[in-house]
Write a protein that holds these residues in place. Structure first.
Motif, PDB file in Angstrom:
ATOM      1  N   VAL A   8      36.396 -62.272  -7.267  1.00  8.32           N
ATOM      2  CA  VAL A   8      35.453 -63.233  -7.845  1.00  8.32           C
ATOM      3  C   VAL A   8      34.064 -62.626  -7.788  1.00  8.32           C
ATOM      4  O   VAL A   8      33.785 -61.737  -6.988  1.00  8.32           O
ATOM      5  N   ARG A   9      33.209 -63.135  -8.651  1.00  4.56           N
ATOM      6  CA  ARG A   9      31.810 -62.730  -8.652  1.00  4.56           C
ATOM      7  C   ARG A   9      30.977 -63.998  -8.658  1.00  4.56           C
ATOM      8  O   ARG A   9      31.336 -64.991  -9.298  1.00  4.56           O
ATOM      9  N   LEU A  10      29.862 -63.977  -7.943  1.00  3.69           N
ATOM     10  CA  LEU A  10      28.947 -65.109  -7.896  1.00  3.69           C
ATOM     11  C   LEU A  10      27.726 -64.786  -8.733  1.00  3.69           C
ATOM     12  O   LEU A  10      27.170 -63.694  -8.636  1.00  3.69           O
ATOM     13  N   ARG A  11      27.321 -65.750  -9.553  1.00  3.02           N
ATOM     14  CA  ARG A  11      26.167 -65.563 -10.442  1.00  3.02           C
ATOM     15  C   ARG A  11      25.241 -66.771 -10.293  1.00  3.02           C
ATOM     16  O   ARG A  11      25.698 -67.916 -10.247  1.00  3.02           O
ATOM     17  N   VAL A  12      23.940 -66.499 -10.243  1.00  5.07           N
ATOM     18  CA  VAL A  12      22.980 -67.598 -10.281  1.00  5.07           C
ATOM     19  C   VAL A  12      23.244 -68.358 -11.576  1.00  5.07           C
ATOM     20  O   VAL A  12      23.368 -67.753 -12.642  1.00  5.07           O
ATOM     21  N   PRO A  13      23.381 -69.694 -11.500  1.00  5.66           N
ATOM     22  CA  PRO A  13      23.753 -70.445 -12.698  1.00  5.66           C
ATOM     23  C   PRO A  13      22.703 -70.343 -13.802  1.00  5.66           C
ATOM     24  O   PRO A  13      21.515 -70.444 -13.549  1.00  5.66           O
ATOM     25  N   THR A  14      23.195 -70.144 -14.990  1.00  7.67           N
ATOM     26  CA  THR A  14      22.341 -70.095 -16.171  1.00  7.67           C
ATOM     27  C   THR A  14      22.202 -71.498 -16.747  1.00  7.67           C
ATOM     28  O   THR A  14      22.936 -72.415 -16.359  1.00  7.67           O
ATOM     29  N   GLY A  59      17.070 -67.473  -1.414  1.00  9.64           N
ATOM     30  CA  GLY A  59      17.990 -66.347  -1.503  1.00  9.64           C
ATOM     31  C   GLY A  59      19.441 -66.783  -1.606  1.00  9.64           C
ATOM     32  O   GLY A  59      20.347 -65.953  -1.533  1.00  9.64           O
ATOM     33  N   PHE A  60      19.674 -68.074  -1.748  1.00 10.35           N
ATOM     34  CA  PHE A  60      21.024 -68.593  -1.957  1.00 10.35           C
ATOM     35  C   PHE A  60      20.930 -69.894  -2.737  1.00 10.35           C
ATOM     36  O   PHE A  60      19.865 -70.492  -2.850  1.00 10.35           O
ATOM     37  N   CYS A  61      22.077 -70.298  -3.288  1.00 10.78           N
ATOM     38  CA  CYS A  61      22.151 -71.504  -4.105  1.00 10.78           C
ATOM     39  C   CYS A  61      23.622 -71.838  -4.303  1.00 10.78           C
ATOM     40  O   CYS A  61      24.491 -71.204  -3.703  1.00 10.78           O
ATOM     41  N   LEU A  62      23.899 -72.802  -5.157  1.00  9.31           N
ATOM     42  CA  LEU A  62      25.265 -73.016  -5.637  1.00  9.31           C
ATOM     43  C   LEU A  62      25.444 -72.067  -6.815  1.00  9.31           C
ATOM     44  O   LEU A  62      24.852 -72.263  -7.871  1.00  9.31           O
ATOM     45  N   TRP A  63      26.220 -71.011  -6.601  1.00  8.38           N
ATOM     46  CA  TRP A  63      26.432 -70.004  -7.629  1.00  8.38           C
ATOM     47  C   TRP A  63      27.606 -70.378  -8.520  1.00  8.38           C
ATOM     48  O   TRP A  63      28.562 -71.015  -8.066  1.00  8.38           O
ATOM     49  N   PHE A  75      31.847 -73.675  -9.015  1.00  5.33           N
ATOM     50  CA  PHE A  75      30.714 -73.198  -8.229  1.00  5.33           C
ATOM     51  C   PHE A  75      31.064 -73.162  -6.760  1.00  5.33           C
ATOM     52  O   PHE A  75      31.952 -73.870  -6.293  1.00  5.33           O
ATOM     53  N   THR A  76      30.385 -72.295  -6.058  1.00  2.00           N
ATOM     54  CA  THR A  76      30.451 -72.197  -4.603  1.00  2.00           C
ATOM     55  C   THR A  76      29.095 -71.685  -4.161  1.00  2.00           C
ATOM     56  O   THR A  76      28.501 -70.846  -4.823  1.00  2.00           O
ATOM     57  N   GLY A  77      28.614 -72.194  -3.058  1.00  2.00           N
ATOM     58  CA  GLY A  77      27.338 -71.709  -2.563  1.00  2.00           C
ATOM     59  C   GLY A  77      26.814 -72.572  -1.451  1.00  2.00           C
ATOM     60  O   GLY A  77      27.573 -73.268  -0.771  1.00  2.00           O
ATOM     61  N   ALA A  78      25.513 -72.520  -1.275  1.00  2.00           N
ATOM     62  CA  ALA A  78      24.873 -73.250  -0.186  1.00  2.00           C
ATOM     63  C   ALA A  78      23.523 -73.765  -0.657  1.00  2.00           C
ATOM     64  O   ALA A  78      22.884 -73.170  -1.523  1.00  2.00           O
ATOM     65  N   GLN A  79      23.123 -74.880  -0.064  1.00  2.69           N
ATOM     66  CA  GLN A  79      21.816 -75.467  -0.353  1.00  2.69           C
ATOM     67  C   GLN A  79      21.440 -76.373   0.810  1.00  2.69           C
ATOM     68  O   GLN A  79      22.293 -76.785   1.582  1.00  2.69           O
TER      69      GLN A  79
END
Length: 168
Positions: A8-14, A59-63, A75-79
């Protein structure tokens, strides 16, 4: 963990991911523990914009989670947990995936990458707030090494929510 996890790859949401998230989360099973129905598109537009700000600030988000072919699957990430109940002020890790990708290791693979990135950003620990009935998310939290740290009752639905914690 005994199985090989998918790539998998994580991308900042567009901005376009707002439409994708709206489409893939427009499923009663996916939303069972999140109010039962998908939010309006405008909610996802605001959410993806907020995640871009979080990534720039923390430096992190829900990617957006991309599978090996580059398809967005959730999505997966942190906030920061910003509600007035629960672990206010702590960093919450979370995930939501399109139904057809459940049970294949995508969330675990993406959540492990999330933990690496959150740790690299200097966060000392994370929590996961999981509806007590959500056995799939409970299993993911445990696979990540998280431990049950408390129980809360959600003010709106009055449902029991478990708080899992992991030190980084």
């Amino acid at each position: 963990m005994n199985r090989t996890l998918p790539a998998v790859r994580l991308r900042v949401p567009t901005h376009e991911d707002a439409v994708t998230w709206h489409r893939i989360f427009d499923d009663p099973e996916v939303m069972e523990f999140h109010g039962g129905t998908s939010a309006e598109l405008s909610v996802y537009e605001e959410l993806t914009a907020r995640q871009r700000r979080h990534d720039a600030e923390f430096g992190f988000c829900l990617w957006t989670v991309l599978d090996a072919s580059g398809e967005a699957v959730g999505f997966t990430g942190a906030q920061p947990w910003e509600r007035e109940w629960g672990p206010t002020g702590e960093i919450e890790i979370g995930w939501r995936l399109a139904r057809e990708h459940w049970g294949k290791g995508y969330v675990t693979a993406a959540a492990l990458q999330t933990l690496e990135r959150v740790r690299a950003a200097g966060t000392r620990g994370v929590v996961a707030m999981v509806d007590a009935r959500n056995t799939r998310s409970t299993a993911v939290a445990r696979r990540l090494g998280m431990r049950l740290a408390g129980t809360f009752t959600t003010p709106d639905s009055r449902r029991e929510c478990h708080c899992y914690r992991l030190g980084l």
